[in-house]
Design a protein around this motif. Structure first.
Motif, PDB file in Angstrom:
ATOM      1  N   GLU A 164      20.469-117.719 -32.754  1.00 24.75           N
ATOM      2  CA  GLU A 164      19.869-117.335 -31.314  1.00 24.75           C
ATOM      3  C   GLU A 164      18.335-117.848 -31.676  1.00 24.75           C
ATOM      4  O   GLU A 164      17.784-118.392 -30.762  1.00 24.75           O
ATOM      5  N   GLN A 165      17.867-117.467 -32.937  1.00 23.63           N
ATOM      6  CA  GLN A 165      16.362-117.693 -32.987  1.00 23.63           C
ATOM      7  C   GLN A 165      16.118-119.370 -33.257  1.00 23.63           C
ATOM      8  O   GLN A 165      14.873-119.689 -32.654  1.00 23.63           O
ATOM      9  N   ARG A 168      15.906-120.328 -29.581  1.00 24.63           N
ATOM     10  CA  ARG A 168      14.786-120.061 -29.165  1.00 24.63           C
ATOM     11  C   ARG A 168      13.659-120.574 -29.424  1.00 24.63           C
ATOM     12  O   ARG A 168      12.733-121.117 -28.627  1.00 24.63           O
ATOM     13  N   ASN A 169      13.614-121.335 -30.862  1.00 23.80           N
ATOM     14  CA  ASN A 169      12.516-121.804 -31.225  1.00 23.80           C
ATOM     15  C   ASN A 169      12.455-123.627 -30.833  1.00 23.80           C
ATOM     16  O   ASN A 169      11.761-124.349 -31.393  1.00 23.80           O
ATOM     17  N   VAL A 173      13.316-124.351 -24.198  1.00 21.46           N
ATOM     18  CA  VAL A 173      14.148-123.370 -24.031  1.00 21.46           C
ATOM     19  C   VAL A 173      13.332-121.979 -23.757  1.00 21.46           C
ATOM     20  O   VAL A 173      12.487-121.445 -24.348  1.00 21.46           O
ATOM     21  N   ASP A 174      13.633-121.457 -22.583  1.00 22.97           N
ATOM     22  CA  ASP A 174      12.827-119.969 -22.116  1.00 22.97           C
ATOM     23  C   ASP A 174      13.795-118.915 -22.454  1.00 22.97           C
ATOM     24  O   ASP A 174      13.199-118.081 -22.554  1.00 22.97           O
ATOM     25  N   GLU A 175      15.099-118.966 -22.276  1.00 24.92           N
ATOM     26  CA  GLU A 175      16.113-117.971 -22.522  1.00 24.92           C
ATOM     27  C   GLU A 175      17.229-118.397 -23.360  1.00 24.92           C
ATOM     28  O   GLU A 175      17.531-119.530 -23.060  1.00 24.92           O
ATOM     29  N   VAL A 176      17.750-117.575 -24.047  1.00 21.40           N
ATOM     30  CA  VAL A 176      18.955-117.952 -24.943  1.00 21.40           C
ATOM     31  C   VAL A 176      19.959-116.848 -24.687  1.00 21.40           C
ATOM     32  O   VAL A 176      19.622-115.466 -24.743  1.00 21.40           O
ATOM     33  N   ASN A 178      23.071-114.987 -26.237  1.00 26.10           N
ATOM     34  CA  ASN A 178      23.674-115.374 -27.096  1.00 26.10           C
ATOM     35  C   ASN A 178      25.354-114.624 -27.052  1.00 26.10           C
ATOM     36  O   ASN A 178      25.207-113.151 -27.004  1.00 26.10           O
TER      37      ASN A 178
END
Length: 186
Positions: A164-165, A168-169, A173-176, A178
């Motif tokens: 997820e991280q 996200r990085n 990408v504004d939202e993940v 998971n």
């Protein structure tokens, strides 16, 4: 983002990776080969990279999924053979019209948007494949707008969080979301 920038972004991602650290070996090398093959398929105007699954074990490539024609099946096999580190290719691609390259992935998504989303998906997938602590081959990535959805199985809660991280990085990408599932220990 136009197609030229998309190609440059993908090529730049794969070209820069070996300089980040040591030359990949073992399962990292297999993940590296998988990423290279999938990038080639995504950049090829005759193949639908989303319809072809690539599995690499010790340099041996196994292709499954769908292609539109015999010519596409042969093309996918030959492209895989041309990747450095590939020792053999087992081509089990089947013919299916659903493998046709979309002019637009859906009526609501213009081609340019679809390309941008495919670029984001490729960037996230590359990070997952290149990281030694994630099973990138087991994680599916889907991008809609600036939202990335992760599905599949991972071996631990820590791997789920790391995946997820990494997503996200990633730029754009504004939202993940998971949706990864942690495999039960046998």
């Amino acid at each position: 983002m136009n197609k030229s920038l998309t190609v440059l972004a993908l090529v730049g991602t794969f070209a820069a990776m070996p300089t980040i650290g040591k030359e990949p070996t073992g399962s990292s090398k297999d993940a590296w080969i998988t990423g290279k093959i999938e990038a080639v398929y995504m950049l090829n105007r005759h193949l639908n990279g989303f319809a072809i699954d690539t599995n690499v074990t010790e340099g041996a490539v196994h292709l499954t999924g769908m292609v539109e024609s015999d010519i596409d099946r042969d093309l996918a096999g030959e492209l895989a053979k041309g990747i450095e580190g590939v020792v053999s290719v087992d081509n089990d691609l089947v013919l299916d019209d659903k493998a046709r390259i979309p002019v637009s992935a859906s009526a609501e998504r213009p081609f340019g948007v679809w390309i941008e989303e495919a670029t984001t998906t490729a960037a996230v997938k590359s990070k997952l494949l290149y990281n030694d602590n994630t099973e990138g081959l087991q994680i599916k990535v889907d991008t809609r707008g600036d939202i990335v959805t992760l599905t599949g199985e991972v071996s631990s809660p820590e791997e789920k969080l790391l995946a997820e991280q990494l997503a996200r990085n990633t730029d754009d990408v504004d939202e993940v979301r998971n949706q990864l599932v942690v495999r039960r220990a046998d």
